[in-house]
Design a protein around this motif. Structure first.
Motif, PDB file in Angstrom:
ATOM      1  N   GLN A 129       9.478   5.061  22.850  1.00 10.45           N
ATOM      2  CA  GLN A 129       8.244   4.428  23.352  1.00 10.45           C
ATOM      3  C   GLN A 129       8.076   3.103  22.614  1.00 10.45           C
ATOM      4  N   ASP A 130       7.677   2.072  23.365  1.00 10.56           N
ATOM      5  CA  ASP A 130       7.610   0.735  22.766  1.00 10.56           C
ATOM      6  C   ASP A 130       6.553   0.677  21.666  1.00 10.56           C
ATOM      7  N   GLN A 131       5.458   1.405  21.825  1.00 11.23           N
ATOM      8  CA  GLN A 131       4.359   1.313  20.867  1.00 11.23           C
ATOM      9  C   GLN A 131       4.399   2.395  19.787  1.00 11.23           C
ATOM     10  N   ASN A 132       5.335   3.332  19.887  1.00 11.31           N
ATOM     11  CA  ASN A 132       5.401   4.400  18.888  1.00 11.31           C
ATOM     12  C   ASN A 132       6.797   4.991  18.903  1.00 11.31           C
ATOM     13  N   ASN A 133       7.621   4.514  17.982  1.00  2.00           N
ATOM     14  CA  ASN A 133       9.013   4.972  18.018  1.00  2.00           C
ATOM     15  C   ASN A 133       9.207   6.377  17.441  1.00  2.00           C
ATOM     16  N   ASN A 134       8.108   7.047  17.061  1.00  2.59           N
ATOM     17  CA  ASN A 134       8.192   8.480  16.764  1.00  2.59           C
ATOM     18  C   ASN A 134       8.313   9.308  18.037  1.00  2.59           C
ATOM     19  N   GLU A 135       8.049   8.659  19.182  1.00  2.00           N
ATOM     20  CA  GLU A 135       8.224   9.355  20.460  1.00  2.00           C
ATOM     21  C   GLU A 135       9.474   8.782  21.124  1.00  2.00           C
ATOM     22  N   PHE A 136      10.406   9.646  21.441  1.00  2.27           N
ATOM     23  CA  PHE A 136      11.714   9.192  21.913  1.00  2.27           C
ATOM     24  C   PHE A 136      12.273  10.184  22.932  1.00  2.27           C
ATOM     25  N   LEU A 137      13.222   9.715  23.698  1.00  2.69           N
ATOM     26  CA  LEU A 137      13.890  10.558  24.694  1.00  2.69           C
ATOM     27  C   LEU A 137      14.550  11.743  23.987  1.00  2.69           C
ATOM     28  N   SER A 138      14.262  12.956  24.448  1.00  6.77           N
ATOM     29  CA  SER A 138      14.727  14.170  23.762  1.00  6.77           C
ATOM     30  C   SER A 138      15.499  15.069  24.717  1.00  6.77           C
ATOM     31  N   MET A 139      16.741  15.312  24.375  1.00  4.90           N
ATOM     32  CA  MET A 139      17.573  16.172  25.223  1.00  4.90           C
ATOM     33  C   MET A 139      17.145  17.635  25.137  1.00  4.90           C
ATOM     34  N   SER A 194      10.401  12.976  26.771  1.00  4.63           N
ATOM     35  CA  SER A 194      10.370  12.666  25.338  1.00  4.63           C
ATOM     36  C   SER A 194      10.188  13.936  24.521  1.00  4.63           C
ATOM     37  N   ASN A 195      10.153  13.763  23.194  1.00  4.67           N
ATOM     38  CA  ASN A 195       9.913  14.890  22.289  1.00  4.67           C
ATOM     39  C   ASN A 195       8.483  15.413  22.374  1.00  4.67           C
ATOM     40  N   THR A 196       7.610  14.778  23.171  1.00  4.89           N
ATOM     41  CA  THR A 196       6.309  15.398  23.482  1.00  4.89           C
ATOM     42  C   THR A 196       6.304  15.915  24.923  1.00  4.89           C
ATOM     43  N   ARG A 197       7.464  15.973  25.531  1.00  2.00           N
ATOM     44  CA  ARG A 197       7.650  16.452  26.919  1.00  2.00           C
ATOM     45  C   ARG A 197       7.018  15.508  27.942  1.00  2.00           C
ATOM     46  N   ARG A 198       6.777  14.266  27.539  1.00  8.30           N
ATOM     47  CA  ARG A 198       6.265  13.263  28.473  1.00  8.30           C
ATOM     48  C   ARG A 198       7.450  12.654  29.222  1.00  8.30           C
ATOM     49  N   PRO A 199       7.386  12.615  30.559  1.00 14.35           N
ATOM     50  CA  PRO A 199       8.472  11.971  31.305  1.00 14.35           C
ATOM     51  C   PRO A 199       8.639  10.504  30.894  1.00 14.35           C
ATOM     52  N   MET A 200       9.853  10.112  30.544  1.00 18.23           N
ATOM     53  CA  MET A 200      10.132   8.720  30.151  1.00 18.23           C
ATOM     54  C   MET A 200      10.871   7.974  31.258  1.00 18.23           C
ATOM     55  N   PHE A 201      11.735   8.670  31.992  1.00 20.66           N
ATOM     56  CA  PHE A 201      12.480   8.070  33.104  1.00 20.66           C
ATOM     57  C   PHE A 201      12.562   9.067  34.244  1.00 20.66           C
ATOM     58  N   LYS A 202      12.589   8.530  35.469  1.00 21.71           N
ATOM     59  CA  LYS A 202      13.025   9.334  36.609  1.00 21.71           C
ATOM     60  C   LYS A 202      14.396   8.816  37.026  1.00 21.71           C
ATOM     61  N   ILE A 203      15.352   9.712  37.193  1.00 23.04           N
ATOM     62  CA  ILE A 203      16.682   9.334  37.682  1.00 23.04           C
ATOM     63  C   ILE A 203      16.575   9.210  39.200  1.00 23.04           C
ATOM     64  N   ILE A 204      16.771   8.001  39.731  1.00 23.41           N
ATOM     65  CA  ILE A 204      16.584   7.851  41.177  1.00 23.41           C
ATOM     66  C   ILE A 204      17.886   7.652  41.948  1.00 23.41           C
ATOM     67  N   GLU A 205      18.957   7.262  41.271  1.00 21.75           N
ATOM     68  CA  GLU A 205      20.256   7.175  41.956  1.00 21.75           C
ATOM     69  C   GLU A 205      21.339   7.554  40.962  1.00 21.75           C
ATOM     70  N   ASP A 206      22.344   8.263  41.476  1.00 20.29           N
ATOM     71  CA  ASP A 206      23.513   8.613  40.663  1.00 20.29           C
ATOM     72  C   ASP A 206      24.679   8.782  41.625  1.00 20.29           C
ATOM     73  N   THR A 207      25.573   7.820  41.630  1.00 22.16           N
ATOM     74  CA  THR A 207      26.695   7.866  42.581  1.00 22.16           C
ATOM     75  C   THR A 207      27.845   8.718  42.052  1.00 22.16           C
ATOM     76  N   GLN A 265      -1.174   8.445  19.894  1.00 21.25           N
ATOM     77  CA  GLN A 265       0.125   8.279  19.255  1.00 21.25           C
ATOM     78  C   GLN A 265       0.599   9.603  18.664  1.00 21.25           C
ATOM     79  N   PHE A 266       1.889   9.833  18.840  1.00 19.49           N
ATOM     80  CA  PHE A 266       2.485  11.060  18.329  1.00 19.49           C
ATOM     81  C   PHE A 266       2.735  10.937  16.837  1.00 19.49           C
ATOM     82  N   ASN A 267       2.233  11.885  16.063  1.00 21.84           N
ATOM     83  CA  ASN A 267       2.464  11.934  14.625  1.00 21.84           C
ATOM     84  C   ASN A 267       3.225  13.222  14.327  1.00 21.84           C
ATOM     85  N   PRO A 268       4.499  13.116  13.906  1.00 23.18           N
ATOM     86  CA  PRO A 268       5.301  14.331  13.768  1.00 23.18           C
ATOM     87  C   PRO A 268       4.769  15.310  12.721  1.00 23.18           C
TER      88      PRO A 268
END
Lengths: 226, 226
Positions: free
Chosen positions: A66-76, A96-109, B2-5
């Motif tokens: 997340q641009d404003q809080n890098n403690n929140e990140f894409l989480s596999m 993300s690691n808070t289960r917030r959707p960060m991206f929708k995959i809209i195309e994958d060839t 903001q997420f605080n771990p």
């Protein structure tokens, strides 16, 4: 030695291969992620990034903060739980690691085999494979790609490994196979918030994940929208 | 927001259920991880921890941090890569985010299905399942178990989910199944460095991972050696 998540174990051209000093892309302009290097790009909510597997053989390690809080990140680990699958596919949200959707995959060839299981390679990975001295690695590429736009990696999240082909057998064993994607396959994803995405053209040349000839090559990408 | 771990989203008895204020265990003494709560324990290199699935139905979320540097922690993505398997088993080392072995699994009386794929539950997981208001969760238990011995969670690593039964189908889909362990099954692991381990008796009562009757119960553990 104490582990510092922000500090690269060595250096490569990633420090100089950023798209510019802010990471803000020019819409529709094609950029390169050079072979063995990483690039960071800022995306605004609603913008889409299209990543092209130029030669079909290359794995792209992909992270986002997340641009404003890098403690929140894409989480596999959270993405697998939300999707109830180890393979994200077209139409899925990756979260993300808070289960917030960060991206929708809209195309994958491509055939859709993208790895969510494996840590990004780091210098220790190559040492364990028998490498002496420095070896380019995705962990350092993440660190340097962020440094190239004035940021620091607060930690090393587990990436979405686009096109990385890691079959899982019924007994749970995994294997490292060449990609099954084709030249110019692409994945297009819409950013669902303002974020910083990082891509690394994985420099793995000791296992066949980047093709049987083990030759890391470049990727292309461009940003659309806004 | 903001997420605080480090900051729990709510509170439970984990703040008061620590073994003592230092987390230093008395060797051979049996301790409890109360139902729905977490406990932190300090282990010296060479000490072993034995965790007992008292009723056979309970999942134990398990984390570890190096005692002198909590930026280094037990990492499932690195463990999967080192083991080339999603299932750690007796004789395996489980490793940190620098691929340093943190524990060797030396005994496992259960059928050996331990999950490495799923994020620990958090308040958002229960909200997404339809829960209103606060729900005990493993993420908060990790935070509070560390607070109970004067530490802070620097981030929320993906845990080793002992006895959690998450089959992966050939198409990559996952499912949340009851444990296949039996009452009094145990796992014994030797610490390969000085570290802080945290266990949570997972409070999941909305899916059947803690048994078909969805009733979280306590776990037992004890430390041997030194």
């Amino acid at each position: 030695m104490q582990f510092n998540p922000s500090e690269p174990d060595g250096r490569n051209n990633t420090l100089k291969s950023g798209i510019n000093s802010t990471g803000l892309p020019e819409p529709n302009k094609k950029y390169q992620v050079p072979a063995r290097c990483g690039v960071a790009v800022r995306l605004k909510k609603g913008q889409a990034i299209t990543i092209e597997n130029t030669h079909g053989t290359q794995v792209c390690d992909f992270w986002a903060f997340q641009d404003q809080n890098n403690n929140e990140f894409l989480s596999m680990a959270d993405t697998r739980m939300c999707l109830e699958s180890i393979f994200p596919k077209t139409g899925d949200n990756i979260v993300s690691n808070t289960r917030r959707p960060m991206f929708k995959i809209i195309e994958d060839t491509s055939p859709g085999y993208h790895d969510t299981l494996m840590a990004c390679c780091d210098l220790n990975r190559y040492k364990l494979l028998g490498c002496k001295g420095y070896h380019d690695n995705c962990t350092d590429n993440l660190r340097m790609a962020l440094m190239a736009i004035g940021l620091k990696a607060p930690l090393i999240p587990n990436p979405l490994n686009l096109w990385m082909n890691i079959p899982v057998s019924e007994d749970g064993s995994t294997s490292f196979k060449p990609t099954v994607s084709r030249p110019k396959d692409w994945v297009k994803m819409v950013a669902l918030s303002d974020l910083v995405a990082v891509m690394s053209s994985c420099p793995q040349d000791m296992t066949p994940i980047n093709g049987l000839n083990k030759k890391p090559v470049e990727l292309n990408f461009f940003v659309t929208g806004r």
